[in-house]
Design an enzyme around this catalytic site. Structure first.
Site, mmCIF file in Angstrom:
data_model
loop_
_atom_site.group_PDB
_atom_site.id
_atom_site.type_symbol
_atom_site.label_atom_id
_atom_site.label_comp_id
_atom_site.label_asym_id
_atom_site.label_seq_id
_atom_site.Cartn_x
_atom_site.Cartn_y
_atom_site.Cartn_z
ATOM 1 N NE ARG A 70 38.904 30.652 41.742
ATOM 2 C CZ ARG A 70 38.712 31.367 40.662
ATOM 3 N NH1 ARG A 70 39.125 30.923 39.484
ATOM 4 N NH2 ARG A 70 38.105 32.530 40.738
ATOM 5 C CG HIS A 71 35.814 29.801 45.485
ATOM 6 N ND1 HIS A 71 35.103 30.288 44.412
ATOM 7 C CD2 HIS A 71 36.769 30.714 45.757
ATOM 8 C CE1 HIS A 71 35.607 31.464 44.050
ATOM 9 N NE2 HIS A 71 36.626 31.741 44.844
ATOM 10 N NE ARG A 95 35.429 34.018 46.865
ATOM 11 C CZ ARG A 95 35.731 35.061 47.625
ATOM 12 N NH1 ARG A 95 34.839 35.558 48.476
ATOM 13 N NH2 ARG A 95 36.925 35.625 47.543
ATOM 14 C CG HIS A 106 39.519 32.253 48.195
ATOM 15 N ND1 HIS A 106 38.167 32.474 48.086
ATOM 16 C CD2 HIS A 106 39.747 31.985 49.506
ATOM 17 C CE1 HIS A 106 37.606 32.364 49.284
ATOM 18 N NE2 HIS A 106 38.543 32.064 50.153
ATOM 19 C CD GLU A 148 41.777 35.279 46.182
ATOM 20 O OE1 GLU A 148 42.914 34.993 46.617
ATOM 21 O OE2 GLU A 148 41.362 34.903 45.066
#
Length: 190
Positions: free
Chosen positions: A11-12, A63, A146, A87
């Site tokens: 995940r970012h 992101r 995400h 996302e």
């Protein structure tokens, strides 16, 4: 599900909107100092693993790309993006305050908001998108995505039902290794 190659799923890092409690969906906010440090941690975790020959794939959202560029900066290979790793869409609620929406809607938790968001993608559509993406995988890969998309990918890869989504482990600054239908949470020193 057919055989899937080994995957590392990230995940970012934390964003300014994560820190403020705002829903992002397809909107963008930059990584915070903590978010950049989390990406460096993920880079260190993967640096201790043999990732030679792995495809490098990121969501095209800012992101995730910021995180991927930090994590993969010393890795051989070309970073490509795939919109399937974006996302979940939040429609009219993208950018809104999570706590306010929870209070206004009476939703049990943040996961319920994904189903209620006017004009949102919804979990069934996300599940279909992620299933289609998984079916395209032919080589081991490092995926930067995400929070909800990461959970959905790992839910599908481990054969769990959609009802279990809220119970799938999350987190920033960690790496999930999924191999042979099993998920392993990797942290520094583990």
């Amino acid at each position: 599900m057919t055989s899937v190659p080994p995957l590392y799923i990230l995940r970012h890092g934390e964003t300014t909107w994560n820190a403020m409690g705002r829903l992002q969906g397809h909107f963008h906010s930059d990584l915070t100092d903590l978010g950049r440090a989390q990406a460096e941690t993920q880079r260190a975790i993967l640096g201790a693993r043999d990732t030679d020959g792995f495809d490098l794939v990121s969501s095209p959202q800012g992101r995730a790309l910021q995180t991927a560029r930090i994590v993969m900066r010393d890795m051989p290979g070309h970073l490509r993006t795939d919109p399937a790793l974006s996302e979940i869409g939040l429609g009219e609620w993208a950018g809104r305050d999570r706590a306010t929406l929870l209070a206004q809607t009476g939703a049990a938790d943040g996961f319920a908001l994904y189903e209620l968001a006017p004009g949102g993608e919804g979990l069934d559509a996300l599940q279909a998108r992620c299933s289609a993406f998984i079916a395209t995988l032919r080589r081991p890969a490092i995926l930067v995505t995400h929070g909800i998309t990461s959970r959905m990918l790992r839910l599908l890869l481990t054969g769990r039902p959609l009802a279990d989504l809220r119970h799938v482990d999350g987190g920033q600054g960690v790496v999930f290794h999924v191999v042979d239908g099993r998920q392993y949470r990797l942290t520094l020193g583990a």
